[in-house]
Motif scaffolding. Structure first.
Motif, short mmCIF file in Angstrom:
data_model
loop_
_atom_site.label_atom_id
_atom_site.label_comp_id
_atom_site.label_asym_id
_atom_site.label_seq_id
_atom_site.Cartn_x
_atom_site.Cartn_y
_atom_site.Cartn_z
N ASP A 1 0.81 -1.22 0.00
CA ASP A 1 0.00 0.00 0.00
C ASP A 1 0.84 1.27 0.00
O ASP A 1 0.39 2.32 0.45
N ARG B 1 -2.03 3.93 0.15
CA ARG B 1 -3.44 3.56 0.02
C ARG B 1 -4.08 3.56 1.40
O ARG B 1 -3.58 2.96 2.35
N TRP C 1 -6.01 6.67 -2.43
CA TRP C 1 -4.59 6.93 -2.29
C TRP C 1 -4.39 8.38 -1.89
O TRP C 1 -5.07 9.28 -2.40
#
Length: 129
Positions: A77, A106, A112
């Motif tokens: 992420d 994220r 995001w």
């Protein structure tokens, strides 16, 4: 790295540039994390310090080009996007170039946000570090 993945992050970064050129503080704040840190030739800047220019007319002309993009997947992420930006400030007569690295994370829910960005002005015609 797939061109689709790079295009995804360039699209996010383009939204940041678009918010800057339009003076859209709401869109800008939605793209940057509350703990955002910018590292610029002028020094460090928090999210609040990055919002100061929005109190004036937009400082960037709407014509800019982002190129030479590459990404590094740092964690599932967490992605670092690096690219070259050619841009012009409204007050300047000539375009400038800089290299930018932006760290995108994220969030829960899949959105995001940009948590870090570092800008380095390009040295025209040299490979100095």
């Amino acid at each position: 790295m797939s061109t689709e993945r790079i295009a995804f992050f360039i699209a996010l970064e383009t939204c940041v540039w678009q918010a800057l050129t339009l003076g859209d503080v709401k869109a800008y704040k939605a793209l940057l994390a509350p703990e955002f840190l910018g590292v610029y030739p002028s020094g460090f800047a928090s999210l609040a310090e990055n919002l100061t220019p929005f109190e004036q007319a937009p400082g960037f002309a709407p014509s800019y080009v982002l190129s030479e993009a590459r990404i590094m997947e740092l964690a599932p992420d967490l992605v670092m996007l690096s690219y070259k930006a050619v841009f012009q400030r409204v007050a300047d007569a000539q375009a400038k170039a800089m290299y930018v690295s932006s760290l995108w994370r994220r969030q829960e829910g899949g959105n995001w946000v940009n948590i870090f960005s570092q800008d380095s002005l390009a040295n025209a015609g040299t490979n100095e570090k």
